[in-house]
Design a protein around this motif. Structure first.
Motif, PDB file in Angstrom:
ATOM      1  N   ASP A 106      50.720  39.799  27.774  1.00 37.48           N
ATOM      2  CA  ASP A 106      51.654  40.838  28.197  1.00 37.48           C
ATOM      3  C   ASP A 106      52.274  40.492  29.546  1.00 37.48           C
ATOM      4  O   ASP A 106      53.464  40.735  29.774  1.00 37.48           O
ATOM      5  N   GLY A 107      51.479  39.932  30.439  1.00 37.02           N
ATOM      6  CA  GLY A 107      51.987  39.537  31.756  1.00 37.02           C
ATOM      7  C   GLY A 107      53.062  38.471  31.654  1.00 37.02           C
ATOM      8  O   GLY A 107      54.062  38.514  32.381  1.00 37.02           O
ATOM      9  N   ALA A 156      53.963  45.571  45.209  1.00 41.38           N
ATOM     10  CA  ALA A 156      54.464  44.199  45.362  1.00 41.38           C
ATOM     11  C   ALA A 156      53.309  43.204  45.398  1.00 41.38           C
ATOM     12  O   ALA A 156      53.405  42.106  44.828  1.00 41.38           O
ATOM     13  N   LEU A 157      52.218  43.570  46.054  1.00 42.42           N
ATOM     14  CA  LEU A 157      51.027  42.707  46.064  1.00 42.42           C
ATOM     15  C   LEU A 157      50.526  42.496  44.637  1.00 42.42           C
ATOM     16  O   LEU A 157      50.228  41.370  44.233  1.00 42.42           O
ATOM     17  N   MET A 158      50.465  43.576  43.861  1.00 42.00           N
ATOM     18  CA  MET A 158      50.006  43.467  42.471  1.00 42.00           C
ATOM     19  C   MET A 158      50.898  42.516  41.684  1.00 42.00           C
ATOM     20  O   MET A 158      50.406  41.651  40.958  1.00 42.00           O
ATOM     21  N   GLU A 159      52.211  42.654  41.841  1.00 37.85           N
ATOM     22  CA  GLU A 159      53.138  41.782  41.120  1.00 37.85           C
ATOM     23  C   GLU A 159      52.950  40.326  41.542  1.00 37.85           C
ATOM     24  O   GLU A 159      52.934  39.425  40.707  1.00 37.85           O
ATOM     25  N   GLY A 160      52.813  40.102  42.838  1.00 36.55           N
ATOM     26  CA  GLY A 160      52.604  38.739  43.335  1.00 36.55           C
ATOM     27  C   GLY A 160      51.295  38.141  42.838  1.00 36.55           C
ATOM     28  O   GLY A 160      51.254  36.969  42.436  1.00 36.55           O
ATOM     29  N   LEU A 161      50.241  38.945  42.859  1.00 33.06           N
ATOM     30  CA  LEU A 161      48.963  38.461  42.335  1.00 33.06           C
ATOM     31  C   LEU A 161      49.101  38.113  40.860  1.00 33.06           C
ATOM     32  O   LEU A 161      48.551  37.106  40.391  1.00 33.06           O
ATOM     33  N   GLY A 162      49.851  38.935  40.124  1.00 33.71           N
ATOM     34  CA  GLY A 162      50.070  38.664  38.702  1.00 33.71           C
ATOM     35  C   GLY A 162      50.773  37.330  38.482  1.00 33.71           C
ATOM     36  O   GLY A 162      50.382  36.545  37.618  1.00 33.71           O
ATOM     37  N   VAL A 163      51.798  37.061  39.290  1.00 34.71           N
ATOM     38  CA  VAL A 163      52.524  35.792  39.169  1.00 34.71           C
ATOM     39  C   VAL A 163      51.584  34.626  39.470  1.00 34.71           C
ATOM     40  O   VAL A 163      51.573  33.619  38.744  1.00 34.71           O
ATOM     41  N   TYR A 164      50.779  34.750  40.529  1.00 33.16           N
ATOM     42  CA  TYR A 164      49.853  33.666  40.876  1.00 33.16           C
ATOM     43  C   TYR A 164      48.757  33.487  39.834  1.00 33.16           C
ATOM     44  O   TYR A 164      48.308  32.365  39.576  1.00 33.16           O
ATOM     45  N   LEU A 165      48.317  34.562  39.221  1.00 35.18           N
ATOM     46  CA  LEU A 165      47.338  34.445  38.138  1.00 35.18           C
ATOM     47  C   LEU A 165      47.943  33.720  36.946  1.00 35.18           C
ATOM     48  O   LEU A 165      47.324  32.823  36.369  1.00 35.18           O
ATOM     49  N   LEU A 166      49.161  34.115  36.569  1.00 35.76           N
ATOM     50  CA  LEU A 166      49.814  33.488  35.416  1.00 35.76           C
ATOM     51  C   LEU A 166      50.117  32.020  35.670  1.00 35.76           C
ATOM     52  O   LEU A 166      50.059  31.204  34.756  1.00 35.76           O
ATOM     53  N   GLY A 167      50.439  31.692  36.917  1.00 40.04           N
ATOM     54  CA  GLY A 167      50.741  30.300  37.270  1.00 40.04           C
ATOM     55  C   GLY A 167      49.515  29.456  37.526  1.00 40.04           C
ATOM     56  O   GLY A 167      49.629  28.241  37.711  1.00 40.04           O
ATOM     57  N   GLY A 168      48.347  30.078  37.548  1.00 42.89           N
ATOM     58  CA  GLY A 168      47.108  29.334  37.760  1.00 42.89           C
ATOM     59  C   GLY A 168      46.794  29.034  39.214  1.00 42.89           C
ATOM     60  O   GLY A 168      45.836  28.322  39.504  1.00 42.89           O
ATOM     61  N   GLN A 169      47.569  29.593  40.155  1.00 46.49           N
ATOM     62  CA  GLN A 169      47.284  29.343  41.566  1.00 46.49           C
ATOM     63  C   GLN A 169      46.084  30.145  42.059  1.00 46.49           C
ATOM     64  O   GLN A 169      45.470  29.783  43.059  1.00 46.49           O
ATOM     65  N   LEU A 170      45.768  31.246  41.395  1.00 46.64           N
ATOM     66  CA  LEU A 170      44.613  32.068  41.750  1.00 46.64           C
ATOM     67  C   LEU A 170      43.733  32.274  40.528  1.00 46.64           C
ATOM     68  O   LEU A 170      44.227  32.355  39.405  1.00 46.64           O
ATOM     69  N   THR A 171      42.452  32.391  40.783  1.00 48.87           N
ATOM     70  CA  THR A 171      41.519  32.787  39.739  1.00 48.87           C
ATOM     71  C   THR A 171      41.445  34.312  39.730  1.00 48.87           C
ATOM     72  O   THR A 171      41.840  34.963  40.716  1.00 48.87           O
ATOM     73  N   PRO A 172      40.928  34.894  38.664  1.00 43.73           N
ATOM     74  CA  PRO A 172      40.755  36.348  38.662  1.00 43.73           C
ATOM     75  C   PRO A 172      39.921  36.840  39.854  1.00 43.73           C
ATOM     76  O   PRO A 172      40.262  37.855  40.468  1.00 43.73           O
ATOM     77  N   ASP A 173      38.858  36.123  40.192  1.00 41.71           N
ATOM     78  CA  ASP A 173      38.025  36.537  41.334  1.00 41.71           C
ATOM     79  C   ASP A 173      38.810  36.514  42.637  1.00 41.71           C
ATOM     80  O   ASP A 173      38.677  37.418  43.470  1.00 41.71           O
ATOM     81  N   GLN A 174      39.632  35.502  42.827  1.00 38.89           N
ATOM     82  CA  GLN A 174      40.441  35.424  44.050  1.00 38.89           C
ATOM     83  C   GLN A 174      41.467  36.556  44.102  1.00 38.89           C
ATOM     84  O   GLN A 174      41.684  37.154  45.168  1.00 38.89           O
ATOM     85  N   ALA A 175      42.089  36.851  42.982  1.00 36.82           N
ATOM     86  CA  ALA A 175      43.080  37.925  42.943  1.00 36.82           C
ATOM     87  C   ALA A 175      42.428  39.275  43.244  1.00 36.82           C
ATOM     88  O   ALA A 175      42.958  40.069  44.025  1.00 36.82           O
ATOM     89  N   LEU A 176      41.274  39.525  42.648  1.00 34.43           N
ATOM     90  CA  LEU A 176      40.590  40.795  42.895  1.00 34.43           C
ATOM     91  C   LEU A 176      40.096  40.890  44.338  1.00 34.43           C
ATOM     92  O   LEU A 176      40.122  41.973  44.935  1.00 34.43           O
ATOM     93  N   ALA A 177      39.678  39.755  44.925  1.00 36.20           N
ATOM     94  CA  ALA A 177      39.267  39.755  46.330  1.00 36.20           C
ATOM     95  C   ALA A 177      40.450  40.092  47.234  1.00 36.20           C
ATOM     96  O   ALA A 177      40.306  40.850  48.210  1.00 36.20           O
ATOM     97  N   ALA A 178      41.629  39.570  46.925  1.00 35.75           N
ATOM     98  CA  ALA A 178      42.827  39.883  47.715  1.00 35.75           C
ATOM     99  C   ALA A 178      43.182  41.365  47.570  1.00 35.75           C
ATOM    100  O   ALA A 178      43.542  42.023  48.552  1.00 35.75           O
ATOM    101  N   LEU A 179      43.081  41.881  46.361  1.00 38.84           N
ATOM    102  CA  LEU A 179      43.342  43.301  46.139  1.00 38.84           C
ATOM    103  C   LEU A 179      42.360  44.146  46.937  1.00 38.84           C
ATOM    104  O   LEU A 179      42.753  45.097  47.622  1.00 38.84           O
ATOM    105  N   ASP A 180      41.077  43.797  46.877  1.00 42.66           N
ATOM    106  CA  ASP A 180      40.061  44.547  47.619  1.00 42.66           C
ATOM    107  C   ASP A 180      40.316  44.508  49.123  1.00 42.66           C
ATOM    108  O   ASP A 180      40.151  45.513  49.817  1.00 42.66           O
ATOM    109  N   ALA A 181      40.737  43.351  49.629  1.00 42.47           N
ATOM    110  CA  ALA A 181      41.018  43.230  51.059  1.00 42.47           C
ATOM    111  C   ALA A 181      42.148  44.180  51.468  1.00 42.47           C
ATOM    112  O   ALA A 181      42.068  44.841  52.513  1.00 42.47           O
TER     113      ALA A 181
END
Length: 189
Positions: A106-107, A156-181
């Motif tokens: 979906d992303g 905007a952070l959520m959208e950016g994290l989504g793009v980085y997840l889809l592109g493989g630049q971030l792992t799910p754990d890294q994205a969730l850590a950024a969200l938590d921060a």
């Protein structure tokens, strides 16, 4: 006796095929012919239900939004009644992020549609009301004095994290850590 046709089911079949083509091959591969082949129907049938590529794209994006809403509803329901705002926001955003499986598919479709709408602004006009509603909802959950600017930044952070997840630049754990921060900054005592 005339054959009874379930038009909604046919539109969903075609939209599912469109999403599969877009998720697997990118939006540039979406055409009436490719969608018809993926759905196992004629090009004429696709044209009967969707007169333009914009119509197909809008319908597919609406289907993606419906699935995202279902994921959010399921995730939020598991929190019980009256969850704390920070937990509610984290749960909602995590449900929207393309962390795995169908959410990734979906992303990819949503990202392809946003790229499509970037050069065809009329195609993305339908996104504005939903985006405004989401920003208002998030702003209502944030502690004062953050409000709308912080809600917009979180979206905007959520959208950016989504793009980085889809592109493989971030792992799910890294994205969730950024969200938590970011949530930690917004919900400081």
């Amino acid at each position: 006796m005339p054959k009874i046709v379930d038009h909604d089911a046919r539109r969903r079949l075609i939209a599912d095929a469109l999403m599969k083509v877009a998720a697997d091959q990118g939006l540039e591969a979406v055409s009436l012919r490719h969608v018809a082949a993926a759905a196992g129907v004629s090009v004429g049938m696709v044209q009967h239900y969707f007169h333009t590529k914009d119509e197909m794209m809008a319908f597919a994006l609406a289907a993606v939004a419906d699935r995202a809403e279902s994921r959010i509803r399921t995730a939020v329901t598991s929190l019980g009644d009256s969850p704390p705002p920070r937990l509610l926001l984290r749960t909602m955003i995590a449900a929207l992020l393309p962390l795995s499986g169908a959410a990734r598919d979906d992303g990819r479709v949503a990202l392809a549609f946003l790229a499509y709408a970037a050069v065809r602004p009329q195609a993305g006009q339908g996104l504005r009301p939903g985006t405004a509603q989401l920003v208002d909802f998030i702003a209502g959950l944030l502690p004062d004095p953050h409000g709308t600017p912080a809600a917009t930044a979180l979206l905007a952070l959520m959208e950016g994290l989504g793009v980085y997840l889809l592109g493989g630049q971030l792992t799910p754990d890294q994205a969730l850590a950024a969200l938590d921060a970011q949530l930690d900054v917004l919900f400081l005592p």
